[in-house]
Structures are given as structure tokens and as C-alpha cells.
Design a protein around this motif. Structure first.
Motif, PDB file in Angstrom:
ATOM      1  N   LEU A 185       0.806  -1.223   0.000  1.00 26.68           N
ATOM      2  CA  LEU A 185       0.000   0.000   0.000  1.00 26.68           C
ATOM      3  C   LEU A 185       0.835   1.267   0.000  1.00 26.68           C
ATOM      4  O   LEU A 185       0.312   2.344  -0.266  1.00 26.68           O
ATOM      5  N   THR A 186       2.127   1.169   0.292  1.00 29.04           N
ATOM      6  CA  THR A 186       2.973   2.359   0.365  1.00 29.04           C
ATOM      7  C   THR A 186       3.987   2.354  -0.772  1.00 29.04           C
ATOM      8  O   THR A 186       5.175   2.186  -0.563  1.00 29.04           O
ATOM      9  N   LEU A 187       3.496   2.539  -1.967  1.00 27.21           N
ATOM     10  CA  LEU A 187       4.347   2.578  -3.157  1.00 27.21           C
ATOM     11  C   LEU A 187       4.910   3.987  -3.336  1.00 27.21           C
ATOM     12  O   LEU A 187       4.319   4.963  -2.870  1.00 27.21           O
ATOM     13  N   ALA A 188       6.022   4.082  -4.031  1.00 27.70           N
ATOM     14  CA  ALA A 188       6.687   5.378  -4.217  1.00 27.70           C
ATOM     15  C   ALA A 188       5.905   6.306  -5.147  1.00 27.70           C
ATOM     16  O   ALA A 188       5.881   7.511  -4.932  1.00 27.70           O
ATOM     17  N   ASP A 189       5.249   5.753  -6.165  1.00 28.87           N
ATOM     18  CA  ASP A 189       4.620   6.623  -7.163  1.00 28.87           C
ATOM     19  C   ASP A 189       3.159   6.955  -6.896  1.00 28.87           C
ATOM     20  O   ASP A 189       2.650   7.958  -7.381  1.00 28.87           O
ATOM     21  N   MET A 190       2.465   6.115  -6.143  1.00 25.21           N
ATOM     22  CA  MET A 190       1.051   6.373  -5.862  1.00 25.21           C
ATOM     23  C   MET A 190       0.593   5.465  -4.731  1.00 25.21           C
ATOM     24  O   MET A 190       1.184   4.408  -4.508  1.00 25.21           O
ATOM     25  N   PRO A 191      -0.444   5.860  -4.014  1.00 24.95           N
ATOM     26  CA  PRO A 191      -0.940   5.015  -2.929  1.00 24.95           C
ATOM     27  C   PRO A 191      -1.477   3.681  -3.454  1.00 24.95           C
ATOM     28  O   PRO A 191      -2.114   3.626  -4.516  1.00 24.95           O
ATOM     29  N   GLY A 192      -1.238   2.631  -2.700  1.00 18.75           N
ATOM     30  CA  GLY A 192      -1.722   1.316  -3.084  1.00 18.75           C
ATOM     31  C   GLY A 192      -3.233   1.257  -3.234  1.00 18.75           C
ATOM     32  O   GLY A 192      -3.748   0.520  -4.073  1.00 18.75           O
ATOM     33  N   GLU A 193      -3.949   2.047  -2.432  1.00 23.33           N
ATOM     34  CA  GLU A 193      -5.405   2.071  -2.536  1.00 23.33           C
ATOM     35  C   GLU A 193      -5.848   2.555  -3.917  1.00 23.33           C
ATOM     36  O   GLU A 193      -6.845   2.067  -4.452  1.00 23.33           O
ATOM     37  N   GLU A 194      -5.098   3.498  -4.497  1.00 22.20           N
ATOM     38  CA  GLU A 194      -5.418   3.971  -5.848  1.00 22.20           C
ATOM     39  C   GLU A 194      -5.136   2.884  -6.884  1.00 22.20           C
ATOM     40  O   GLU A 194      -5.889   2.734  -7.854  1.00 22.20           O
ATOM     41  N   VAL A 195      -4.075   2.140  -6.674  1.00 18.07           N
ATOM     42  CA  VAL A 195      -3.741   1.024  -7.566  1.00 18.07           C
ATOM     43  C   VAL A 195      -4.859  -0.013  -7.503  1.00 18.07           C
ATOM     44  O   VAL A 195      -5.356  -0.477  -8.535  1.00 18.07           O
ATOM     45  N   GLN A 196      -5.263  -0.359  -6.302  1.00 26.29           N
ATOM     46  CA  GLN A 196      -6.331  -1.337  -6.109  1.00 26.29           C
ATOM     47  C   GLN A 196      -7.614  -0.875  -6.812  1.00 26.29           C
ATOM     48  O   GLN A 196      -8.238  -1.652  -7.541  1.00 26.29           O
ATOM     49  N   ALA A 197      -7.989   0.381  -6.609  1.00 23.25           N
ATOM     50  CA  ALA A 197      -9.213   0.902  -7.218  1.00 23.25           C
ATOM     51  C   ALA A 197      -9.141   0.858  -8.745  1.00 23.25           C
ATOM     52  O   ALA A 197     -10.116   0.485  -9.413  1.00 23.25           O
ATOM     53  N   ALA A 198      -7.987   1.211  -9.313  1.00 25.77           N
ATOM     54  CA  ALA A 198      -7.832   1.201 -10.771  1.00 25.77           C
ATOM     55  C   ALA A 198      -7.911  -0.226 -11.315  1.00 25.77           C
ATOM     56  O   ALA A 198      -8.548  -0.474 -12.348  1.00 25.77           O
ATOM     57  N   ILE A 199      -7.282  -1.162 -10.628  1.00 21.84           N
ATOM     58  CA  ILE A 199      -7.333  -2.565 -11.066  1.00 21.84           C
ATOM     59  C   ILE A 199      -8.768  -3.079 -10.979  1.00 21.84           C
ATOM     60  O   ILE A 199      -9.255  -3.765 -11.883  1.00 21.84           O
ATOM     61  N   LEU A 200      -9.466  -2.718  -9.903  1.00 20.15           N
ATOM     62  CA  LEU A 200     -10.856  -3.160  -9.747  1.00 20.15           C
ATOM     63  C   LEU A 200     -11.781  -2.565 -10.801  1.00 20.15           C
ATOM     64  O   LEU A 200     -12.737  -3.228 -11.226  1.00 20.15           O
ATOM     65  N   ARG A 201     -11.520  -1.335 -11.225  1.00 22.71           N
ATOM     66  CA  ARG A 201     -12.343  -0.747 -12.292  1.00 22.71           C
ATOM     67  C   ARG A 201     -12.222  -1.568 -13.577  1.00 22.71           C
ATOM     68  O   ARG A 201     -13.203  -1.778 -14.286  1.00 22.71           O
ATOM     69  N   ALA A 202     -11.014  -2.027 -13.869  1.00 19.15           N
ATOM     70  CA  ALA A 202     -10.787  -2.813 -15.081  1.00 19.15           C
ATOM     71  C   ALA A 202     -11.197  -4.278 -14.908  1.00 19.15           C
ATOM     72  O   ALA A 202     -11.589  -4.930 -15.872  1.00 19.15           O
ATOM     73  N   ASN A 203     -11.093  -4.775 -13.673  1.00 13.92           N
ATOM     74  CA  ASN A 203     -11.381  -6.183 -13.398  1.00 13.92           C
ATOM     75  C   ASN A 203     -12.044  -6.288 -12.027  1.00 13.92           C
ATOM     76  O   ASN A 203     -11.363  -6.492 -11.021  1.00 13.92           O
ATOM     77  N   PRO A 204     -13.366  -6.166 -11.963  1.00 11.21           N
ATOM     78  CA  PRO A 204     -14.066  -6.199 -10.676  1.00 11.21           C
ATOM     79  C   PRO A 204     -13.885  -7.498  -9.896  1.00 11.21           C
ATOM     80  O   PRO A 204     -14.135  -7.532  -8.695  1.00 11.21           O
ATOM     81  N   ALA A 205     -13.444  -8.550 -10.556  1.00 16.06           N
ATOM     82  CA  ALA A 205     -13.243  -9.831  -9.874  1.00 16.06           C
ATOM     83  C   ALA A 205     -11.837  -9.978  -9.282  1.00 16.06           C
ATOM     84  O   ALA A 205     -11.525 -11.010  -8.696  1.00 16.06           O
ATOM     85  N   ALA A 206     -11.004  -8.959  -9.411  1.00 14.32           N
ATOM     86  CA  ALA A 206      -9.623  -9.049  -8.909  1.00 14.32           C
ATOM     87  C   ALA A 206      -9.611  -9.315  -7.410  1.00 14.32           C
ATOM     88  O   ALA A 206     -10.458  -8.820  -6.669  1.00 14.32           O
ATOM     89  N   ARG A 207      -8.615 -10.106  -6.988  1.00 17.36           N
ATOM     90  CA  ARG A 207      -8.428 -10.425  -5.577  1.00 17.36           C
ATOM     91  C   ARG A 207      -7.061  -9.912  -5.148  1.00 17.36           C
ATOM     92  O   ARG A 207      -6.089 -10.010  -5.901  1.00 17.36           O
ATOM     93  N   PHE A 208      -6.986  -9.420  -3.919  1.00 16.50           N
ATOM     94  CA  PHE A 208      -5.762  -8.804  -3.415  1.00 16.50           C
ATOM     95  C   PHE A 208      -5.335  -9.417  -2.092  1.00 16.50           C
ATOM     96  O   PHE A 208      -6.173  -9.729  -1.242  1.00 16.50           O
ATOM     97  N   LEU A 209      -4.023  -9.539  -1.936  1.00 21.66           N
ATOM     98  CA  LEU A 209      -3.394  -9.829  -0.655  1.00 21.66           C
ATOM     99  C   LEU A 209      -2.537  -8.604  -0.366  1.00 21.66           C
ATOM    100  O   LEU A 209      -1.612  -8.304  -1.122  1.00 21.66           O
ATOM    101  N   ILE A 210      -2.883  -7.876   0.680  1.00 20.23           N
ATOM    102  CA  ILE A 210      -2.155  -6.669   1.024  1.00 20.23           C
ATOM    103  C   ILE A 210      -0.886  -7.062   1.775  1.00 20.23           C
ATOM    104  O   ILE A 210      -0.943  -7.822   2.740  1.00 20.23           O
ATOM    105  N   VAL A 211       0.244  -6.542   1.302  1.00 20.39           N
ATOM    106  CA  VAL A 211       1.539  -6.812   1.918  1.00 20.39           C
ATOM    107  C   VAL A 211       2.081  -5.462   2.378  1.00 20.39           C
ATOM    108  O   VAL A 211       2.313  -4.580   1.561  1.00 20.39           O
ATOM    109  N   THR A 212       2.248  -5.306   3.697  1.00 17.32           N
ATOM    110  CA  THR A 212       2.628  -3.989   4.197  1.00 17.32           C
ATOM    111  C   THR A 212       3.487  -4.076   5.449  1.00 17.32           C
ATOM    112  O   THR A 212       3.427  -5.058   6.181  1.00 17.32           O
TER     113      THR A 212
END
Length: 122
Positions: free
Chosen positions: A56-83
Motif C-alpha cells: 500500500l505504500t508505493l513510491a509513485d502512488m498510494p496502493g489504494e489507488e492502484v487497487q481501485a484502478a485494477i478493480l475498475r478494469a477487473n471487478p473480480a480481482a483479488r488482493f493480498l495486502i503486503v505492508t
């Protein structure tokens, strides 16, 4: 051997390498690792992974934004948060995609257990 596709998005090279090595030793044959959120979004759209290990703490953008963008393209995506940070994830609709949280540092056994749980929670 598992043909399930796993995408690792983490800006720490050591974590990407460690997770990749551990997963390959466990029999996963399709593990892709990227260092930025932008690359993660593009790669997820291309390979449609079965599971995304997301820092969730990426250098270029928050992980939550990455998750949201991936979910917009693929609503079935599954995540394991590593932090490395303690989390308090709310229970909104996006959180249904989060199948687990793995606290850094972690052992290979903890990684296997988290992935098995995330993959089994279809």
C-alpha cells in the motif's frame, strides 16, 4: 505446479525478489513482479492475475489507488495486502476484494498460508 497468475506490486526490490523466489519454489509458474503502481495497473490489465500481492505504500502512488484502478478494469480481482504498516481496513465495497493482509517482515510459511487462504476464498 500451479498455473495461477500472481502479480506482485512492491517498490522494494528485495521483497519482489524474495516473494518471487518463494512462490517459484512452491510451484507457481506464473509470477510477475513490478515496482510501481502505474506498472502494476498496466500489467494487471494485460495478464489478468488470479491474485495481486499489493504494497500500500508505493513510491509513485498510494496502493489504494492502484487497487481501485485494477478493480475498475477487473471487478473480480483479488488482493493480498503486503505492508510494513499496521492497517485498519474499513468494510466498504472495495474491501471485498481484499483476501488477506500480510505484515512485513513475514516468513515463507506465513506467505504460503496467506496465499493459500486468498486463493481458496473464491
Amino acid at each position: 505446479m500451479s498455473d495461477r497468475k500472481i502479480l506482485v506490486i512492491d517498490d522494494e526490490a528485495q521483497i519482489r525478489e524474495l516473494v518471487g523466489d518463494i512462490l517459484v519454489s512452491r510451484g507457481f509458474t506464473s509470477v510477475t513482479s513490478v515496482a510501481t503502481g502505474k506498472a502494476g495497473i498496466e500489467t494487471a490489465a494485460s495478464i489478468k492475475p488470479d491474485l495481486v500481492l499489493l504494497d500500500l505504500t508505493l513510491a509513485d502512488m498510494p496502493g489504494e489507488e492502484v487497487q481501485a484502478a485494477i478493480l475498475r478494469a477487473n471487478p473480480a480481482a483479488r488482493f493480498l495486502i503486503v505492508t510494513g504498516h499496521m492497517l485498519d481496513i474499513g468494510r466498504d465495497s472495495a474491501d471485498a476484494s481484499v483476501r488477506g493482509i500480510l505484515q512485513k517482515p513475514f516468513s515463507p510459511q506465513e506467505l504460503f498460508k496467506a496465499i493459500d487462504k486468498a486463493m481458496g476464498a473464491s
